[in-house]
Write a protein that holds these residues in place. Structure first.
Motif, short mmCIF file in Angstrom:
data_model
loop_
_atom_site.label_atom_id
_atom_site.label_comp_id
_atom_site.label_asym_id
_atom_site.label_seq_id
_atom_site.Cartn_x
_atom_site.Cartn_y
_atom_site.Cartn_z
N GLN A 121 59.17 99.48 46.42
CA GLN A 121 58.95 99.07 44.89
C GLN A 121 58.04 98.03 44.69
O GLN A 121 57.09 98.23 43.86
N GLU B 99 54.60 98.83 42.57
CA GLU B 99 54.07 98.04 41.34
C GLU B 99 52.68 97.15 41.50
O GLU B 99 52.10 97.09 40.50
N ALA C 232 58.11 107.00 45.20
CA ALA C 232 58.00 106.06 44.24
C ALA C 232 56.51 106.35 43.40
O ALA C 232 56.45 106.07 42.29
#
Length: 396
Positions: free
Chosen positions: A359, A363, A394
């Protein structure tokens, strides 16, 4: 020897960790209305550094707390003057070279006085150069060292010109102030012109400067030892000792610390709750400035290896700790190739860290306009495939 006051509270290791995370802006909903300037005021100092991998460290600090705030927005927040024409921030020597809220100008009067009283300097100052620099700034307005006449005598970074020596000394004395970086060059102006008059004059004595900085450091840390508090603005231990009793901080004990500690009383009023950030941290983030504190709070050994010879590096050139769930769960040494974020080396605290690291990478990639993430090396080979799979999910 003066005895220490009795502690007002006993904190568990977990409570101290959560208090520290909240104080640093990583626990609870971020104050998006206050934005980057709010982060700066909250932390009291944001460290600058020349290294830029994903972004420069002063950009990574608000990103870690606020999320994907635009990089141009970050620089504008620091350096664009307000409607009154005065700066929101200035650059000075705090923990290192740091961006500081302009309201803190008076608090560093003790350091400016100490610099003026220094008996020797590493660089010689040619006769008349100091006065000439001040005269030129007064006549022409804000200028870089190059515009003043040249920053270096040779191509060596340390071989400053007389002009650069003079303007840097004027900066340390407080006669000159840096209120902007332009192309990573300091832009110098006269303090009398740039700093609002109510803040300009060095009216605080040394004890009051130190008392205020100790209080602010305690508020930014939430809870800390004497060494933690001293390190925040690079004070001496004896300077902290002289003022801490009158700083407004309160003595506490923390399970497992084995040292006297002090806390911001406001941090003890309510239990820290809320959402934890998941993010990559700059190695220069104030959450992890002090290595002994980072080990004490997170059980995590943090070391910048950019200046370590490559064969001796363990985690990588700019290894960025990964914060998730209030813990440091791994490291990523990043690079960029076009629009691909490259994780040159990933260190994971077991399989449980895989989703958080994925994650944080995705990001961060999005923030710096990368559309893909490539993993080159994982310290635990058996976790490479789970991490790659999590990244693919993701990015989909």
């Amino acid at each position: 020897m003066t005895s220490l006051p009795r502690p007002t509270a006993e904190l568990s290791t977990d409570e101290a960790r959560r208090i520290a995370l909240r104080a640093q802006g990583f626990l609870g909903a971020p104050d998006r209305r206050a934005g980057v300037r709010g982060v700066l005021r909250h932390l009291g100092a944001v460290q600058l550094d020349t290294i830029s991998v994903l972004a420069r460290s002063h950009e990574l600090i608000p990103y870690a707390r606020l999320g994907a705030v635009g990089r141009k927005t970050v620089d504008n927040a620091y350096w664009t003057p307000g409607s009154h024409g005065a700066p929101h921030a200035f650059e000075y020597w705090s923990h290192a070279a740091c961006i500081l809220p302009v309201e803190e100008w008076p608090h560093f009067a003790f350091r400016r006085r100490a610099y003026r009283a220094r008996p020797h300097w590493n660089h010689a100052l040619p006769d008349g150069t100091y006065d000439q620099v001040i005269k030129q700034l007064r006549a022409e307005g804000p200028l870089t060292a190059t515009e003043l006449g040249g920053a270096k005598k040779t191509s060596e970074w340390w071989d400053w010109s007389g002009t650069k020596v003079a303007v840097e000394r004027a900066l340390m004395y407080g006669e000159v102030v840096c209120t902007e970086r332009r192309g990573w060059k300091r832009v110098y102006d006269l303090a009398e012109r740039a700093i609002p008059d109510p803040l300009l004059h060095d009216e605080l004595d040394d004890a009051e400067c130190l008392r205020r900085l100790v209080r602010l450091a305690g508020q930014s840390l939430g809870v800390g030892t004497r060494a933690d508090i001293a390190d925040y603005h690079r004070l001496k231990g004896e300077q902290v000792d002289a003022v801490i009793a009158d700083s407004g901080l309160v003595p506490v004990t923390v399970e497992g610390w084995g040292k006297s500690a002090w806390a911001d009383p406001a941090a003890l009023e309510t239990a820290p709750r809320g959402r934890h950030r998941t993010t990559l941290l700059s190695p220069f983030d104030s959450l992890i400035w002090e290595r002994a504190r980072t080990e004490r709070i997170f059980g995590f050994t943090h070391r910048l290896e950019a200046y370590t010879p490559k064969p001796k590096r363990i985690y990588g050139y700019f290894a960025m700790p990964v914060l998730a769930g209030g813990h440091l769960v791994g490291r990523v040494d990043p690079a960029r190739e076009g629009r691909t974020l490259v994780a040159k080396q990933v260190t994971l605290d077991g399989a449980r860290a895989v989703p958080a690291v994925a994650q944080a990478l995705v990001e961060a990639a999005s923030w710096v306009d990368c559309t893909d993430v490539r993993v080159e090396r994982v310290d635990a080979p058996e976790l490479r495939e789970p991490l790659t799979r999590e990244l693919s999910r993701a990015l989909a």
